[in-house]
Design a protein around this motif. Sequence first.
Motif: not given
Length: 346
Positions: A223-224, A227, A286, A288
């Motif tokens: 996820s990071n 982004d 986001q 996440k």
Amino acid sequence: MRAGLKATKYYMKSLQKNKITSIYIISVAVLIFSVVFGMIIGSTKLDVFRIISAISSGNYQDPDFRILLYVRAPRVLASLFCGMALAVSGAVIQCVLANKLASPSVIGVNAGAGLAVTLCSAFGIIGGIQLSLFSFAGAFLTVMTVSLGAKKWGASQGTVILLGVALNAFIGAISDTVVTFIPEISIISNDFKIGDFSFVTYAKVIPASFIILIAVFVLYTLSNELDVLTLGDDNAKGLGLNTGIMRVIFLILSALLAGAAVSICGLLSFVGLLVPHAIRKIASSQAKHLIPLCALVGAAFVTLCDTFARVVFSPYELPVGIIMAFLGAPFFIFILIKGKGGHSNA
């Protein structure tokens, strides 16, 4: 003054956190409702108490129990996993291509997977892990063609969509050619093009479901990185991200999801467009939150649409792909007009 700003900032973060939590709870509740609704409701009315009695007494030949186990259960499982896969795949593709109009059905990913499935049908492969893997190969080749073509030719965001539309038409023509020369697969091909769960079996659902669950889990762990990638190549490289490798990884995982879903239900359109947009509007961009919420809402959305499709005109059944087209096409036009071509900073 600083204390007041900190308090305001903390209050806003708290509100956002509470909002996200509420959306998760509602999404899970709707998902549970869609599963129960899909299991019970259909052209044949099932007696829940009779099914419970059959299970407790070991009477597994009970007609209601057999309908639930061999007809309703695989169909609901298929709609859950296909909705999850297509929604998450759409969200990731939109982030990687930085285009809010991009989705597996729009840029030709589903069509590429569909061509692979058509070829598999021609050679007698109609289920199992082989079908999912060939479907993935078709989806991956298509998404890489769109991505690399856009990068090499410096195509604009709108041109990426046009390239996908052209690929859709070209791949569709190849599929039609195969069906013309091998007419015995025409019945399978017609249902496949619309998108339907009528003839789904555990043999199709189980292998594809493992692929979908693994791909969604891996995407969530990244996820990071997703982004960071959405910030643009220059910013992402400045933060130490290898954009080339990560872009390929995300496209591989998106193709895995789309290919697995197509191997189950056929060319189901617009799920990967509708659901990510809704989540970004009501919850968060986001990754996440975007990925798990797309998985939950996508699964519930397709399951509810399929249940509606098979009961609204009962005893006749409307393929769920038609419902999706009625919902998705106007939404696509709206986004196209509002976004002036689909540009996105997200």
